[in-house]
Design a protein around this motif. Structure first.
Motif, PDB file in Angstrom:
ATOM      1  N   PHE A  31      26.224  42.593 -17.810  1.00  0.00           N
ATOM      2  CA  PHE A  31      26.234  41.215 -17.338  1.00  0.00           C
ATOM      3  C   PHE A  31      27.491  40.493 -17.823  1.00  0.00           C
ATOM      4  CE2 PHE A  31      25.000  36.680 -17.749  1.00  0.00           C
ATOM      5  CZ  PHE A  31      24.795  36.419 -16.410  1.00  0.00           C
ATOM      6  N   GLU A  32      27.903  40.763 -19.038  1.00  0.00           N
ATOM      7  CA  GLU A  32      29.117  40.152 -19.574  1.00  0.00           C
ATOM      8  C   GLU A  32      30.319  40.493 -18.708  1.00  0.00           C
ATOM      9  OE1 GLU A  32      31.888  40.783 -23.551  1.00  0.00           O
ATOM     10  OE2 GLU A  32      29.713  40.753 -23.761  1.00  0.00           O
ATOM     11  N   ASP A  33      30.460  41.759 -18.362  1.00  0.00           N
ATOM     12  CA  ASP A  33      31.591  42.189 -17.541  1.00  0.00           C
ATOM     13  C   ASP A  33      31.532  41.572 -16.141  1.00  0.00           C
ATOM     14  OD1 ASP A  33      32.493  43.706 -19.653  1.00  0.00           O
ATOM     15  OD2 ASP A  33      31.635  45.579 -18.923  1.00  0.00           O
ATOM     16  N   GLU A  34      30.347  41.572 -15.551  1.00  0.00           N
ATOM     17  CA  GLU A  34      30.179  41.025 -14.197  1.00  0.00           C
ATOM     18  C   GLU A  34      30.479  39.534 -14.155  1.00  0.00           C
ATOM     19  OE1 GLU A  34      29.231  42.193 -11.172  1.00  0.00           O
ATOM     20  OE2 GLU A  34      29.086  44.305 -11.728  1.00  0.00           O
ATOM     21  N   ALA A  36      32.192  37.651 -16.235  1.00  0.00           N
ATOM     22  CA  ALA A  36      33.592  37.349 -16.524  1.00  0.00           C
ATOM     23  C   ALA A  36      34.481  37.602 -15.312  1.00  0.00           C
ATOM     24  CB  ALA A  36      34.070  38.185 -17.711  1.00  0.00           C
ATOM     25  N   ALA A  37      34.223  38.705 -14.616  1.00  0.00           N
ATOM     26  CA  ALA A  37      35.052  39.053 -13.463  1.00  0.00           C
ATOM     27  C   ALA A  37      34.830  38.099 -12.294  1.00  0.00           C
ATOM     28  CB  ALA A  37      34.762  40.490 -13.033  1.00  0.00           C
ATOM     29  N   LEU A  38      33.576  37.761 -12.021  1.00  0.00           N
ATOM     30  CA  LEU A  38      33.263  36.944 -10.850  1.00  0.00           C
ATOM     31  C   LEU A  38      33.641  35.468 -11.033  1.00  0.00           C
ATOM     32  CD1 LEU A  38      29.807  38.533  -9.970  1.00  0.00           C
ATOM     33  CD2 LEU A  38      31.853  38.608  -8.549  1.00  0.00           C
ATOM     34  N   LEU A  39      33.570  34.971 -12.257  1.00  0.00           N
ATOM     35  CA  LEU A  39      33.847  33.553 -12.492  1.00  0.00           C
ATOM     36  C   LEU A  39      35.188  33.316 -13.181  1.00  0.00           C
ATOM     37  CD1 LEU A  39      30.329  32.227 -13.595  1.00  0.00           C
ATOM     38  CD2 LEU A  39      31.422  32.034 -11.364  1.00  0.00           C
ATOM     39  N   HIS A  40      35.957  34.381 -13.425  1.00  0.00           N
ATOM     40  CA  HIS A  40      37.273  34.274 -14.057  1.00  0.00           C
ATOM     41  C   HIS A  40      37.163  33.657 -15.455  1.00  0.00           C
ATOM     42  CE1 HIS A  40      38.714  35.277 -10.088  1.00  0.00           C
ATOM     43  NE2 HIS A  40      38.118  34.208  -9.588  1.00  0.00           N
ATOM     44  N   LEU A  41      36.374  34.317 -16.291  1.00  0.00           N
ATOM     45  CA  LEU A  41      36.122  33.835 -17.640  1.00  0.00           C
ATOM     46  C   LEU A  41      36.660  34.822 -18.668  1.00  0.00           C
ATOM     47  CD1 LEU A  41      32.337  32.915 -17.166  1.00  0.00           C
ATOM     48  CD2 LEU A  41      34.320  31.421 -16.772  1.00  0.00           C
ATOM     49  N   SER A  42      37.014  34.322 -19.838  1.00  0.00           N
ATOM     50  CA  SER A  42      37.378  35.178 -20.959  1.00  0.00           C
ATOM     51  C   SER A  42      36.455  34.853 -22.128  1.00  0.00           C
ATOM     52  CB  SER A  42      38.843  34.964 -21.357  1.00  0.00           C
ATOM     53  OG  SER A  42      39.086  33.614 -21.695  1.00  0.00           O
ATOM     54  N   THR A 146      29.355  29.114  -6.829  1.00  0.00           N
ATOM     55  CA  THR A 146      29.223  29.496  -8.232  1.00  0.00           C
ATOM     56  C   THR A 146      27.866  30.138  -8.494  1.00  0.00           C
ATOM     57  OG1 THR A 146      30.692  27.674  -8.887  1.00  0.00           O
ATOM     58  CG2 THR A 146      29.311  28.650 -10.608  1.00  0.00           C
ATOM     59  N   VAL A 147      26.819  29.554  -7.929  1.00  0.00           N
ATOM     60  CA  VAL A 147      25.472  30.117  -8.083  1.00  0.00           C
ATOM     61  C   VAL A 147      25.412  31.514  -7.473  1.00  0.00           C
ATOM     62  CG1 VAL A 147      23.047  29.877  -7.402  1.00  0.00           C
ATOM     63  CG2 VAL A 147      24.331  27.882  -8.195  1.00  0.00           C
ATOM     64  N   ARG A 148      26.047  31.696  -6.322  1.00  0.00           N
ATOM     65  CA  ARG A 148      26.066  33.028  -5.694  1.00  0.00           C
ATOM     66  C   ARG A 148      26.747  34.051  -6.603  1.00  0.00           C
ATOM     67  NH1 ARG A 148      27.616  29.794  -1.064  1.00  0.00           N
ATOM     68  NH2 ARG A 148      25.833  29.551   0.345  1.00  0.00           N
ATOM     69  N   SER A 149      27.800  33.627  -7.293  1.00  0.00           N
ATOM     70  CA  SER A 149      28.490  34.541  -8.209  1.00  0.00           C
ATOM     71  C   SER A 149      27.592  34.929  -9.375  1.00  0.00           C
ATOM     72  CB  SER A 149      29.776  33.889  -8.728  1.00  0.00           C
ATOM     73  OG  SER A 149      30.708  33.709  -7.688  1.00  0.00           O
ATOM     74  N   ILE A 150      26.876  33.950  -9.929  1.00  0.00           N
ATOM     75  CA  ILE A 150      25.960  34.245 -11.036  1.00  0.00           C
ATOM     76  C   ILE A 150      24.844  35.171 -10.568  1.00  0.00           C
ATOM     77  CG2 ILE A 150      24.324  33.228 -12.674  1.00  0.00           C
ATOM     78  CD1 ILE A 150      26.056  30.670 -12.575  1.00  0.00           C
ATOM     79  N   HIS A 151      24.317  34.886  -9.381  1.00  0.00           N
ATOM     80  CA  HIS A 151      23.267  35.739  -8.819  1.00  0.00           C
ATOM     81  C   HIS A 151      23.789  37.160  -8.611  1.00  0.00           C
ATOM     82  CE1 HIS A 151      21.176  37.613  -5.379  1.00  0.00           C
ATOM     83  NE2 HIS A 151      20.098  37.154  -5.974  1.00  0.00           N
ATOM     84  N   LEU A 172      15.266  41.706  -7.504  1.00  0.00           N
ATOM     85  CA  LEU A 172      15.869  40.442  -7.108  1.00  0.00           C
ATOM     86  C   LEU A 172      16.257  40.533  -5.640  1.00  0.00           C
ATOM     87  CD1 LEU A 172      18.346  39.520 -10.009  1.00  0.00           C
ATOM     88  CD2 LEU A 172      16.304  38.258  -9.356  1.00  0.00           C
ATOM     89  N   PRO A 173      16.133  39.439  -4.891  1.00  0.00           N
ATOM     90  CA  PRO A 173      16.625  39.464  -3.512  1.00  0.00           C
ATOM     91  C   PRO A 173      18.137  39.639  -3.504  1.00  0.00           C
ATOM     92  CG  PRO A 173      16.093  37.235  -4.168  1.00  0.00           C
ATOM     93  CD  PRO A 173      15.603  38.118  -5.270  1.00  0.00           C
ATOM     94  N   GLU A 174      18.649  40.242  -2.443  1.00  0.00           N
ATOM     95  CA  GLU A 174      20.087  40.492  -2.387  1.00  0.00           C
ATOM     96  C   GLU A 174      20.889  39.213  -2.227  1.00  0.00           C
ATOM     97  OE1 GLU A 174      23.173  43.640  -0.245  1.00  0.00           O
ATOM     98  OE2 GLU A 174      21.029  43.691   0.167  1.00  0.00           O
ATOM     99  N   GLU A 175      20.289  38.192  -1.600  1.00  0.00           N
ATOM    100  CA  GLU A 175      20.955  36.906  -1.430  1.00  0.00           C
ATOM    101  C   GLU A 175      20.106  35.813  -2.060  1.00  0.00           C
ATOM    102  OE1 GLU A 175      23.919  36.670  -0.193  1.00  0.00           O
ATOM    103  OE2 GLU A 175      24.052  38.782   0.451  1.00  0.00           O
ATOM    104  N   VAL A 176      20.765  34.761  -2.506  1.00  0.00           N
ATOM    105  CA  VAL A 176      20.056  33.632  -3.114  1.00  0.00           C
ATOM    106  C   VAL A 176      19.827  32.554  -2.051  1.00  0.00           C
ATOM    107  CG1 VAL A 176      22.164  32.475  -3.868  1.00  0.00           C
ATOM    108  CG2 VAL A 176      20.034  32.061  -5.088  1.00  0.00           C
ATOM    109  N   ALA A 177      18.675  31.875  -2.126  1.00  0.00           N
ATOM    110  CA  ALA A 177      18.325  30.834  -1.151  1.00  0.00           C
ATOM    111  C   ALA A 177      18.490  29.450  -1.776  1.00  0.00           C
ATOM    112  CB  ALA A 177      16.887  31.024  -0.683  1.00  0.00           C
ATOM    113  N   PHE A 178      18.871  28.473  -0.967  1.00  0.00           N
ATOM    114  CA  PHE A 178      19.082  27.110  -1.451  1.00  0.00           C
ATOM    115  C   PHE A 178      18.183  26.136  -0.687  1.00  0.00           C
ATOM    116  CE2 PHE A 178      23.063  29.330  -2.209  1.00  0.00           C
ATOM    117  CZ  PHE A 178      23.354  28.980  -3.510  1.00  0.00           C
ATOM    118  N   ILE A 179      17.758  25.098  -1.385  1.00  0.00           N
ATOM    119  CA  ILE A 179      16.999  24.020  -0.752  1.00  0.00           C
ATOM    120  C   ILE A 179      17.126  22.789  -1.633  1.00  0.00           C
ATOM    121  CG2 ILE A 179      14.787  24.500  -1.911  1.00  0.00           C
ATOM    122  CD1 ILE A 179      13.432  23.911   0.850  1.00  0.00           C
TER     123      ILE A 179
END
Length: 205
Positions: A31-34, A36-42, A146-151, A172-179
């Protein structure tokens, strides 16, 4: 005092303690690697305690008592074990000079004055992150991306974890839903606000 910790009557652990520790280690590393890569974090190391006078320790709901002590070599200075890094993260982004689009993450360890139950502990181990964004990025679409990246980070982590430990049956569902709250009220007019959220989550997995 009433015991607020319990296990469901038919609970059976999927893994023994040894393999549970291996799974936790893999999940945290992946999760740390994922993330960091998706959100451009160090990664940065978070403080275990901060000087009370700085105001960097977040008081959460305003009723929790921070763990506080003094330091022999610095008489008169009180320090507090962090309860939340909300303020410190923003301070660190500025102090370290992070550019727009980049951010930091940390695996925070802390102690909180909590009423303990199955969901709350006095010991806290949680991921925390923050990044620098432009003023024009403060909009729903940027938030959803951003939420999609975390998901996606969670989804990919779980996928690899289940490959290593087939006993784990969480999905987990492959896509996240919003409402939003207005749409929730229209869809579930006879339910309470909390029950509406639960109904939507159950509907979307």
């Amino acid at each position: 005092m009433e015991n607020t910790h319990f296990l469901p009557p038919h609970y059976r652990p999927k893994l023994d303690l040894y393999h549970t520790q291996l799974a936790i280690k893999q999940a945290k590393d992946d999760f740390e690697d994922e993330l960091a890569a998706l959100l451009h974090l160090s990664r940065v190391s978070a403080p275990l305690f901060v000087d009370k006078a700085t105001g960097l320790n977040d008081d959460l709901n305003g009723v929790e008592r921070p763990v506080e002590f003094d330091i022999k070599e610095q008489p008169g200075i009180a320090v507090q074990v962090v309860q939340s890094l909300a303020k410190w993260k923003r301070y660190a982004l500025g102090r370290y000079g992070y550019p727009v689009g980049q951010g930091l993450y940390t695996d925070m360890n802390a102690i909180r004055d909590e009423i303990t139950d199955n969901f709350h502990s006095i010991y806290v181990d949680q991921w925390d992150w923050e990044k620098v964004i432009r003023r024009e990025d403060r909009n729903p679409e940027f938030l959803k991306d951003t939420v999609r990246s975390i998901h996606r980070a969670l989804y990919n982590t779980l996928k690899r974890l289940r490959a290593s430990f087939p006993e784990i049956e969480v999905e987990l569902p492959e896509e996240v839903a919003f409402i939003d709250t207005t749409e929730l009220e229209a869809r579930y007019p006879d339910l309470s606000p909390a029950a509406r959220e639960e109904a939507f989550v159950r509907e979307h997995g």
